[in-house]
Write an enzyme that holds these catalytic residues in place. Structure first.
Site, short mmCIF file in Angstrom:
data_model
loop_
_atom_site.label_atom_id
_atom_site.label_comp_id
_atom_site.label_asym_id
_atom_site.label_seq_id
_atom_site.Cartn_x
_atom_site.Cartn_y
_atom_site.Cartn_z
N HIS A 148 2.56 -4.72 13.87
CA HIS A 148 2.86 -6.07 13.35
C HIS A 148 3.86 -6.82 14.22
O HIS A 148 4.11 -8.00 13.98
CB HIS A 148 3.42 -5.98 11.93
N ASP A 185 -5.60 0.74 11.45
CA ASP A 185 -4.63 0.65 10.36
C ASP A 185 -5.19 -0.36 9.34
O ASP A 185 -5.86 -1.31 9.72
CB ASP A 185 -3.28 0.18 10.91
N HIS A 187 -3.87 -2.63 7.75
CA HIS A 187 -3.29 -3.98 7.85
C HIS A 187 -3.70 -4.64 9.17
O HIS A 187 -4.06 -3.94 10.13
CB HIS A 187 -1.77 -3.89 7.72
N ASP A 273 -3.42 4.32 6.24
CA ASP A 273 -3.22 3.57 5.00
C ASP A 273 -4.51 2.95 4.47
O ASP A 273 -4.49 2.30 3.42
CB ASP A 273 -2.10 2.54 5.14
C1 3YP Z 1 4.68 -4.31 5.25
C2 3YP Z 1 5.24 -5.14 4.12
C3 3YP Z 1 4.20 -5.17 3.05
C4 3YP Z 1 3.05 -4.34 3.53
C5 3YP Z 1 3.60 -3.49 4.63
C6 3YP Z 1 2.54 -3.05 5.59
C7 3YP Z 1 3.08 -2.11 6.60
C8 3YP Z 1 1.99 -1.44 7.35
O1 3YP Z 1 1.55 -0.36 7.11
N1 3YP Z 1 1.43 -2.06 8.36
O2 3YP Z 1 0.46 -1.49 9.07
ZN ZN Z 2 -0.62 -0.52 7.80
#
Ligand code: 3YP
Ligand code: ZN
Length: 380
Positions: A148, A185, A187, A273
Site C-alpha cells: 500500500h 493480497d 487488498h 488475507d
Molecule cells: C489496512 C487498514 C484497513 C485494512 C487494512 C489492510 C491491510 C492489508 O492487509 N493490506 O494488504
Molecule cells: Zn492485504
C-alpha cells in the site's frame, strides 16, 4: 529429492517479528472512545512468525536455501519513495514511542524504520538471488508489508513498498528490462500502481476484493497513463469468491497478460488475507487454493520469465490459518511435500468456493478486457 525440486530461496529475519504494531485494532486504544487496549493489533507480527515456525517445524526449511537480509540503503528506497517520506519515517523511528506509516492506523515502534529498511532489503536480496541464478525462485517472508505504500505516503500497515524497491533494483542495478508484479493480497496493490503508473517497465496486476482497501482504487478502468498506459491491470472481485474464481482469474487474465508482456522477472506480493479464515476480508481461498495458484504462476514463470519468480510477503491476519496457507505456497515453490496437511481442511474444506459463480465470472471477464492492450513495450 525428486526432479521437480528447485533451489528455493527463503528469507526471514528475527527482527521481522519485532514490528511493534501497538495496542488496539485499527486504532490506538482510547478510554473515551470505548476502544479497549488489546495486546495483538490485527497485524501483530506473530502471525508471520508462526508461518516461519511451521516452515521450520514441518522440516520444509531443510529443503530451502536460507537467504540473509541486509538493510536496504537510502538510495535503494529513494528509487521509489520521495525523500520527505523517508526522512519522516527515519525521524519518527528515533522517537521513544515510534510513529505511524502515514495514515494513522499503521503504528510502528522505536526503531521501526530500521525494520522497514530490513524488509525492503530482504526483498532486494531475494530478487538478487533469483536474478543471479544463485537460486531458482524465492520466498521472502518479510515484514512490515509494503504494497500500500505509495511514492510519498505509507499506509495500510506499509512503510516502504518492498516489492517496488525490489522491482526498481532489478531494473536499475540488475539490468532487467521488464518486471511483472502479480499482487494477490486481497487488498488493492495501490502502491506499485502509484509508483509505476507512468512506466512501461513494470506491468502491475492486482487481484483483490472489490473496494476492500483502499476503497477508492483498484477499479478495472485504472490502467496507467503516459508511457505506462495499459500497464496497470486491476481485477476487483466480488466478496465471497474462493479457489475457483482465483484460478479462473489467473488462467484468463493474469497469465495471458504475462504472455503478452513477456517479463524477465515476476514478483508476487503474496498475502494470505484472501483466505477463508481472514478477519480483514471476505474471500474464501483455502490453503489448497493458494497451492494451486502457486503452481499456475510458477508454471507460467517457467514458460515466460525463465522461471524467475520471487514471492514477497504482504498481509494475512489469521494466526490460525496463515501458516498452513504459507506452507502450501512454499512447498509448491520448492517442489517438496513435508506431509504436513492443512489442519483446518476438515472445517473449511466443505464450505464451497470451488465453483465460479456467474457474477464472479462476469467480474473477471470485465477485467480481462485490459489484456488485449498489453504488448512488449517499445524499446524493451
Ligand atoms: C489496512 C487498514 C484497513 C485494512 C487494512 C489492510 C491491510 C492489508 O492487509 N493490506 O494488504
Ligand atoms: Zn492485504
Amino acid at each position: 529429492m525428486t526432479d521437480t525440486t528447485k533451489r528455493t530461496g527463503y528469507l526471514w529475519n528475527t527482527l521481522y517479528g519485532w514490528v511493534d504494531t501497538g495496542s488496539g485494532g485499527l486504532t490506538p486504544s482510547s478510554v473515551s472512545a470505548g476502544l479497549q487496549p488489546i495486546s495483538h493489533h490485527v497485524a501483530h507480527p506473530d502471525t508471520k512468525r508462526r508461518l516461519h515456525e511451521l516452515v521450520v517445524a514441518s522440516g520444509l526449511i531443510d529443503h530451502l536455501v536460507e537467504l540473509r537480509a541486509a538493510p536496504a540503503s537510502r538510495e535503494d528506497v529513494l528509487r521509489v519513495h520521495d525523500a520527505a517520506h523517508v526522512d519522516r519515517i527515519v525521524a519518527e523511528g528515533a522517537l521513544p514511542k515510534g510513529g505511524d506509516a502515514g495514515d494513522g492506523v499503521s503504528p510502528f515502534g522505536q526503531g521501526g524504520d530500521q525494520i522497514a529498511f530490513l524488509a525492503a532489503g530482504g526483498a532486494i536480496e531475494a530478487t538478487r538471488a533469483v536474478v543471479s541464478g544463485e537460486v531458482d525462485r524465492a520466498y521472502a517472508l518479510i515484514n512490515p508489508p509494503g504494497h500500500h505504500a505509495e511514492r510519498a505516503l505509507g499506509r495500510g500497515f506499509c512503510i516502504f513498498n518492498n516489492t517496488a524497491v525490489a522491482a526498481a533494483y532489478a531494473l536499475d542495478v540488475l539490468g532487467v528490462e521488464r518486471v511483472a508484479i502479480v499482487d494477490w493480497d486481497v487488498h488493492h496493490g495501490n502502491g506499485a500502481q502509484d509508483i509505476f503508473w507512468e512506466s512501461s517497465r513494470v506491468l502491475n496486476i492486482s487481484l483483490h476484493q472489490n473496494r476492500c482497501f483502499p476503497s477508492d482504487s483498484g477499479f478495472v478502468e485504472e490502467n496507467g497513463a503516459g508511457e505506462g498506459a495499459g500497464f496497470s491491470v486491476n481485477v476487483p472481485l466480488p466478496p465471497g469468491g474462493g479457489n475457483g474464481v482465483y484460478e479462473y482469474a489467473l488462467e484468463t487474465v493474469v497469465i495471458p497478460a504475462l504472455e503478452a508482456y513477456r517479463p524477465q522477472l515476476i514478483l508476487v506480493p503474496c498475502g494470505f488475507d484472501a483466505a477463508i479464515m481472514d478477519p480483514l476480508a471476505r474471500m474464501m481461498v483455502r490453503a489448497d487454493g493458494f497451492r494451486r495458484m502457486t503452481r499456475l504462476i510458477v508454471d507460467a514463470a517457467e514458460r515466460i520469465s525463465e522461471g524467475r519468480i520471487v514471492f514477497l510477503q504482504e498481509g494475512g491476519y489469521s494466526p490460525y490459518y496463515v501458516p498452513f496457507c504459507g506452507l502450501g505456497v512454499i512447498e509448491e515453490l520448492a517442489g517438496v511435500s513435508t506431509g504436513t496437511a492443512d489442519a483446518y481442511a476438515p472445517i473449511v474444506g466443505a464450505m464451497g468456493g470451488d465453483e465460479v459463480l456467474d457474477h464472479e465470472r462476469a467480474a473477471v471477464d470485465a477485467a480481462g478486457a485490459a489484456v488485449s492492450r498489453i504488448t512488449v513495450p517499445p524499446g524493451a
